[in-house]
Design an enzyme around this catalytic site. Structure first.
Site, mmCIF file in Angstrom:
data_model
loop_
_atom_site.group_PDB
_atom_site.id
_atom_site.type_symbol
_atom_site.label_atom_id
_atom_site.label_comp_id
_atom_site.label_asym_id
_atom_site.label_seq_id
_atom_site.Cartn_x
_atom_site.Cartn_y
_atom_site.Cartn_z
ATOM 1 N N ASN A 100 -4.915 2.015 -1.730
ATOM 2 C CA ASN A 100 -5.471 0.677 -1.964
ATOM 3 C C ASN A 100 -6.287 0.595 -3.253
ATOM 4 O O ASN A 100 -6.750 -0.479 -3.622
ATOM 5 C CB ASN A 100 -6.317 0.212 -0.768
ATOM 6 C CG ASN A 100 -7.661 0.889 -0.718
ATOM 7 O OD1 ASN A 100 -7.814 2.008 -1.216
ATOM 8 N ND2 ASN A 100 -8.639 0.224 -0.153
ATOM 9 N N ASN A 129 3.138 -1.095 19.169
ATOM 10 C CA ASN A 129 3.550 -2.104 18.195
ATOM 11 C C ASN A 129 4.748 -2.870 18.729
ATOM 12 O O ASN A 129 5.612 -2.291 19.385
ATOM 13 C CB ASN A 129 3.924 -1.439 16.865
ATOM 14 C CG ASN A 129 4.078 -2.455 15.752
ATOM 15 O OD1 ASN A 129 3.184 -3.288 15.553
ATOM 16 N ND2 ASN A 129 5.194 -2.427 15.038
ATOM 17 N N LYS A 159 0.811 -1.227 0.000
ATOM 18 C CA LYS A 159 0.000 0.000 0.000
ATOM 19 C C LYS A 159 0.847 1.281 0.000
ATOM 20 O O LYS A 159 0.409 2.308 -0.500
ATOM 21 C CB LYS A 159 -0.955 0.002 1.201
ATOM 22 C CG LYS A 159 -2.079 -1.011 1.049
ATOM 23 C CD LYS A 159 -3.041 -1.001 2.207
ATOM 24 C CE LYS A 159 -4.116 -2.059 1.975
ATOM 25 N NZ LYS A 159 -5.169 -2.045 2.982
#
Ligand code: ATR
Length: 263
Positions: free
Chosen positions: A86, A152, A65
């Site tokens: 996208n 993350n 992407k």
């Protein structure tokens, strides 16, 4: 016959062809939509095929992407802001420029509207910093949440996203700050038995657990949320709405939304 593609790696599990081909038939459009496994080195050639009119439009999925952007001529404001594309098309009315759109943002917004959840003033925790995460952050700020915190496993990727959205906070993986809604954007749960190594036992009730994954329908993350007495929702509607918005961009028609299409 016009040809449309979804490209990614892996791609075999993509349900985009099922949705788009259904809508093409339903709207009597003479076109076909296929999936194609590509590598990074194929991107240039495949975008050139759009330029030459051999491919009418492309959906892009993980992990391209962002990667695909350097091959395009122009981005919409949303795609620019998230550095994530996208949906691609050749705009004949704009000097044959190849334009990159982002329909994940609208996909998430519309999916959440359907849940009737009010985001205004809410504290959001996002797990993961992969391909779809910037679109979700962008949509959340549009919906006027009070804060977004990113966590993350590989912290620098979260820090990197923070550079796109400097209001966003970053915490270490494993740290669970207070939140109203938690969103799983990691790939953990795609395989049925996978489980995030996070402890939600102290978060209390009345929260909203959202998972971008829709297959399996209920990940361990959503099961945990439900067992602890919280609202849950998977990513199925987001997936359908992002596809519908891409269909509208290519064909000028907003297709009928029907969740059973993916059953
Ligand atoms: P990409 O990173 O290529 O965009 P993605 O599927 O969109 O791929 O993103 C995968 C996400 O799931 C990442 O945030 C990844 O974390 P890392 O950046 O640390 O790799 C996360 N992820 C994958 N497996 C994980 C695991 N076992 N535990 C926690 N996070 C995981």
């Amino acid at each position: 016959m016009k040809k449309y593609l979804v490209i990614g790696n892996p791609i075999e599990h993509s349900l985009s062809p099922k949705l788009h081909n259904h809508w093409l038939r339903e709207n009597n459009i003479d076109a076909i939509y296929e999936k194609k496994l590509v590598n990074k080195t194929d991107l240039k050639d495949i975008i050139n095929q759009v330029r030459e009119g051999k491919i009418a439009g492309i959906n892009v999925t993980v992990p391209f992407k962002k990667e695909v952007i350097s091959h395009l001529d122009k981005l919409t404001l949303d795609a620019e802001a998230t550095q994530s594309v996208n949906t691609i098309l050749l705009a004949k009315e704009r000097n044959n420029m190849i334009i990159g759109h982002n329909t994940d943002i609208g996909g998430f917004e519309n999916a959440i509207k359907d849940t009737k959840y009010n985001f205004v003033g809410k504290k959001i925790l996002i797990l993961g910093a992969g391909g779809v995460t910037p679109s979700i952050i962008f949509a959340l700020y549009k919906m006027k949440v009070s804060s977004v915190t990113l966590s993350n496993r590989t912290k620098w990727k979260a820090e990197h996203l923070k550079s796109l959205y400097n209001k966003t906070k970053v915490v270490d993986w494993g740290e669970i700050p207070e939140f109203d809604m938690v969103i799983n954007t990691t790939s953990v749960g795609l395989k049925n038995d996978e489980k995030l190594d996070l402890d939600f036992s102290k978060i209390g009730k009345g929260k909203f657990f959202y998972d971008v994954i829709y297959n399996p329908q209920e990940t361990n993350f959503l099961k945990t949320g439900k067992d602890l007495g919280n609202k849950t929702e998977n990513g199925k509607k987001m997936f359908i709405y992002q596809a519908a918005e891409a269909f509208k961009i290519w064909h000028g028609i907003l297709p009928k939304i029907n969740e059973s299409l993916l059953n």
